[in-house]
Scaffold this motif. Sequence first.
Motif, PDB file in Angstrom:
ATOM      1  N   LEU B 390       6.967  12.210  35.276  1.00 12.85           N
ATOM      2  CA  LEU B 390       5.694  12.472  34.614  1.00 12.85           C
ATOM      3  C   LEU B 390       5.877  12.867  33.141  1.00 12.85           C
ATOM      4  O   LEU B 390       4.914  12.911  32.387  1.00 12.85           O
ATOM      5  CB  LEU B 390       4.989  13.607  35.378  1.00 12.85           C
ATOM      6  CG  LEU B 390       3.475  13.645  35.400  1.00 12.85           C
ATOM      7  CD1 LEU B 390       2.896  12.356  35.935  1.00 12.85           C
ATOM      8  CD2 LEU B 390       2.988  14.815  36.245  1.00 12.85           C
ATOM      9  N   THR B 391       7.131  13.148  32.743  1.00 12.98           N
ATOM     10  CA  THR B 391       7.360  13.700  31.401  1.00 12.98           C
ATOM     11  C   THR B 391       6.777  12.823  30.294  1.00 12.98           C
ATOM     12  O   THR B 391       6.109  13.321  29.384  1.00 12.98           O
ATOM     13  CB  THR B 391       8.864  13.911  31.170  1.00 12.98           C
ATOM     14  OG1 THR B 391       9.368  14.699  32.234  1.00 12.98           O
ATOM     15  CG2 THR B 391       9.120  14.614  29.850  1.00 12.98           C
ATOM     16  N   LEU B 392       7.028  11.503  30.375  1.00 18.48           N
ATOM     17  CA  LEU B 392       6.551  10.638  29.295  1.00 18.48           C
ATOM     18  C   LEU B 392       5.026  10.691  29.193  1.00 18.48           C
ATOM     19  O   LEU B 392       4.471  10.629  28.099  1.00 18.48           O
ATOM     20  CB  LEU B 392       7.025   9.201  29.516  1.00 18.48           C
ATOM     21  CG  LEU B 392       8.510   8.944  29.227  1.00 18.48           C
ATOM     22  CD1 LEU B 392       8.846   7.483  29.473  1.00 18.48           C
ATOM     23  CD2 LEU B 392       8.865   9.312  27.794  1.00 18.48           C
ATOM     24  N   LEU B 393       4.343  10.821  30.335  1.00 18.09           N
ATOM     25  CA  LEU B 393       2.871  10.908  30.282  1.00 18.09           C
ATOM     26  C   LEU B 393       2.418  12.257  29.747  1.00 18.09           C
ATOM     27  O   LEU B 393       1.420  12.342  29.021  1.00 18.09           O
ATOM     28  CB  LEU B 393       2.278  10.698  31.677  1.00 18.09           C
ATOM     29  CG  LEU B 393       1.970   9.264  32.083  1.00 18.09           C
ATOM     30  CD1 LEU B 393       1.267   9.246  33.424  1.00 18.09           C
ATOM     31  CD2 LEU B 393       1.107   8.564  31.048  1.00 18.09           C
ATOM     32  N   THR B 394       3.153  13.323  30.087  1.00 17.80           N
ATOM     33  CA  THR B 394       2.731  14.645  29.604  1.00 17.80           C
ATOM     34  C   THR B 394       2.951  14.781  28.105  1.00 17.80           C
ATOM     35  O   THR B 394       2.417  15.695  27.488  1.00 17.80           O
ATOM     36  CB  THR B 394       3.483  15.777  30.327  1.00 17.80           C
ATOM     37  OG1 THR B 394       4.881  15.550  30.188  1.00 17.80           O
ATOM     38  CG2 THR B 394       3.123  15.852  31.786  1.00 17.80           C
ATOM     39  N   ALA B 395       3.769  13.887  27.519  1.00 15.09           N
ATOM     40  CA  ALA B 395       3.970  13.932  26.064  1.00 15.09           C
ATOM     41  C   ALA B 395       2.928  13.086  25.334  1.00 15.09           C
ATOM     42  O   ALA B 395       2.954  12.987  24.114  1.00 15.09           O
ATOM     43  CB  ALA B 395       5.373  13.446  25.719  1.00 15.09           C
ATOM     44  N   GLN B 396       2.033  12.453  26.078  1.00 19.55           N
ATOM     45  CA  GLN B 396       0.967  11.656  25.454  1.00 19.55           C
ATOM     46  C   GLN B 396      -0.222  12.560  25.140  1.00 19.55           C
ATOM     47  O   GLN B 396      -0.303  13.678  25.658  1.00 19.55           O
ATOM     48  CB  GLN B 396       0.524  10.549  26.416  1.00 19.55           C
ATOM     49  CG  GLN B 396       1.627   9.601  26.843  1.00 19.55           C
ATOM     50  CD  GLN B 396       2.067   8.658  25.748  1.00 19.55           C
ATOM     51  OE1 GLN B 396       2.424   9.099  24.655  1.00 19.55           O
ATOM     52  NE2 GLN B 396       2.060   7.389  26.011  1.00 19.55           N
ATOM     53  N   ILE B 398      -2.865  13.629  26.218  1.00 15.02           N
ATOM     54  CA  ILE B 398      -3.679  13.736  27.427  1.00 15.02           C
ATOM     55  C   ILE B 398      -3.622  15.191  27.856  1.00 15.02           C
ATOM     56  O   ILE B 398      -2.525  15.724  28.056  1.00 15.02           O
ATOM     57  CB  ILE B 398      -3.074  12.868  28.561  1.00 15.02           C
ATOM     58  CG1 ILE B 398      -3.022  11.402  28.157  1.00 15.02           C
ATOM     59  CG2 ILE B 398      -3.843  13.058  29.852  1.00 15.02           C
ATOM     60  CD1 ILE B 398      -2.088  10.567  28.998  1.00 15.02           C
TER      61      ILE B 398
END
Lengths: 297, 545
Positions: B390-396, B398
């Motif tokens: 999930l890390t890459l999404l949490t860095a977006q 969002i």
Amino acid sequence: MSAPALRAVDLTKRYGRLTALDRLTLDVRPGEVFGFLGPNGAGKSTTIRLLLGLARATAGRAEVYGVDAGDVARAHRSLAYVPADVALWPQLTGAEILHLQARTGPGTDLVYRDELVERFGLDLSKPARTYSTGNRQKVALVAAFATRAPLLVLDEPTSGLDPLMEREFRAAVGQARQRGQTVFLSSHQLAEVEAVCDRVGILRAGRLVEVATIGRLRGLHRSEVTVSYSGTAPLLSTVAGVESVETTGDGQLRFTVTGPPAPALRALADAGITALSVREPSLEEIFLEYYGTQAGR
Amino acid sequence: MSTGILPSPVTAGLTLPPGPGRAVTGLAVRQIRRGGLVVAVLITGMTALVTATYAQVMADPAAAGSLQALAGNPAIRTLFGSPIGLDTAGGFTVWRVGTFTAVLLGAWAILATTRITRGEEDTGRWDVLLAGRVPLRDAVLRHVTAVMIVPVGTGCLLAGVLIAAGTPASGAVVHGAGTGLLGVVFVAVAALAAQVFPARSPATGTAVAVLGVTLLLRMIGDGVPALGWVRWLSPLGLTALSGPFVHNRGLPLVILAVAAAVITLAALAAAGRREIRGGLVAPATGRRPRLGLLGGVAAFAVRRVLRPLTGWAIGIGAYYLLIGLTAVSVTGFLADNPAMAGQAAAAGFDGLGAVVGFAAVLFAILAMPVGGFTAVRMGAFVAAETDRRLTLLTAQPISRARLLGAEIAVTMGAGTVLTTIAGIATWSGVTTVGGDLGLVAALSGVWNTLPLVGLSLGAAVFATGWAPRWVSVIGAVPTTGGFLLLVVAESVAAPDGIRELSPFAHLAAVPLTGVDWPATAAMTGLAVILTVAGIAGYRRRDLRS
């Protein structure tokens, strides 16, 4: 003046009794390539997690272009991130992951992305579960470099890359700098930091011990001087900043200088110097000087 | 080139520590001991409680009467099996808790086995383990053996507590052996699935599907007398056929033991024929991108739920279709049996109401698998956070609330789809055999469970925010825990206050009766409070990565 790309003010993170990061105060200027150094466990990744709002600070604050790091929906509009250990959705292919990142990210240059895929030699048709460490890292690097985010936060991004890819990485950092993007690079590859960074910050045991340009860091550290002389041997042992004087041959001396070299040069003036060479310390030597003798704390 | 003069390898001067295999067994035991202990204690504790209070409950005519009525309820018979030994403490206990404990043990055995074998291999931790002196087959065998200790121990404990409670030793041993062997069979099934498939989720899914199908076979065998023989094909059917305290048959147990041995050998043979991190089924190495449902976090959450939703929908749909198809014959069979008809009438199932009442009871049970589904999905969300997918999404850009909110909305939507499928499946089954159950009635029955499903999801979301390690467990408390509490409370004639702690006590038997709106509102309100509190916790905590 515009807000710094990254700002940490007294940023502190404690896990129970352990203080992982102790009152870090740091500004990263827009447009610079900033190297962030420190041995394992010094708190580099903790700092990055706080700057990205993935972890909450115990005290102090962090800002991205003036926006509180905790407000990720706004702060992350101006950054892209490559984590140290890239984990991807195993069932998605590289192409699907890049698409997801582009659609949820801060804006992506798709043409440049395709160029980067080409340059990094990435096979996008494979499901991520079949990717090696280096290939997973490439996916994250391509996704980050292809964004037009003004700040790139890269946490040990080249640890799994081969030398050819490492070269592509340096080129991509250079292009990012030309476009005016700010790069915050945490790395153990000191040659890489030396090659691409304008300034470096050095972290030790949760504390920032130095922030300087690489040139200035060198000035702060021992340079090795070798001289040949025809006159009488210069008396150097009492000169400020000079250490480890040794005779390396007939009419030849080697010593180290820390700080301004003027007193040493004055002492050499009467010795009839016939040759002089100064070797500045490499970043690795500086790094080892900081930590080598003071392992732990 | 001669190598004869080279010094012997550097290990020459070292002594290898003995017993590398024992260290592997130790590793396996460490990974399952806590869960195994909880399962063993839960199973033996429930059994002991029901047995110990049997005499007291039966001494109270009102309590005994309501249990007789329960035994006459066709839906309860479908769920719990034929009530064949209600006049003894042992027989009653086996009927009342035997199926539940068997399914619990089987499900735990599957999850534990795939977690510590294929799951560990998926994460790459077995690369390090298998670089040592222990080959893959030995590692699999040692892990499987470690998990098998739990059902075997549970079976022994079970026989022990039943004997201690004063039930006949022969029946106690048959029940303990049956339950233990059933657990062993599902460890073996999961181990085989973990060798065949190259990833944990298809392996778990396949083994759980086997458990579901064998449960269905037992229910068909129990419910449709003409098809009684199919129970010989199902581990759960075999334990029922062993008839503890009534028939005490040995042959079904021998078949179970042989099945366990054969499946274990098959798993070891498969382990010997595959590569590490590979399976007998090879994964695709490349494909064209499928870019649908990757446009945002909500779309991506839908994309991730589709595959598990399909699996659960097939399982739940098949189960409720079967219930629909057998509803008429099961209720008719009881109505034709004068002795049982009396009991059925006492329970409120008479005349035309029979099928509707039968369906209503089984619809309430639906909250368990669907609530479990929502807890498992939130568990998967936290797992993605923990292993950094999930890390890459949490860095977006969002917000955390949006990330979690999308997951909650999609999970609840998927839960609604599952309940709807169950309603439609039951309706089509009943309609096919000419029974009387309207589509609207069926749908109102299944949708009546949604507040309870929401409560389960709310508990899981709360745990996501405040106790992420415990998501699946806390998420299962309202439904599985609630059902357990209801069954135990009813069996031991516990005070109403305890029984009413269970949400199931407040679930109206829709469509037999109307919706209990105050209870529905209370459960929905509680679900919302838990969800909001969970989101608040998730927004302020550190991510686990």
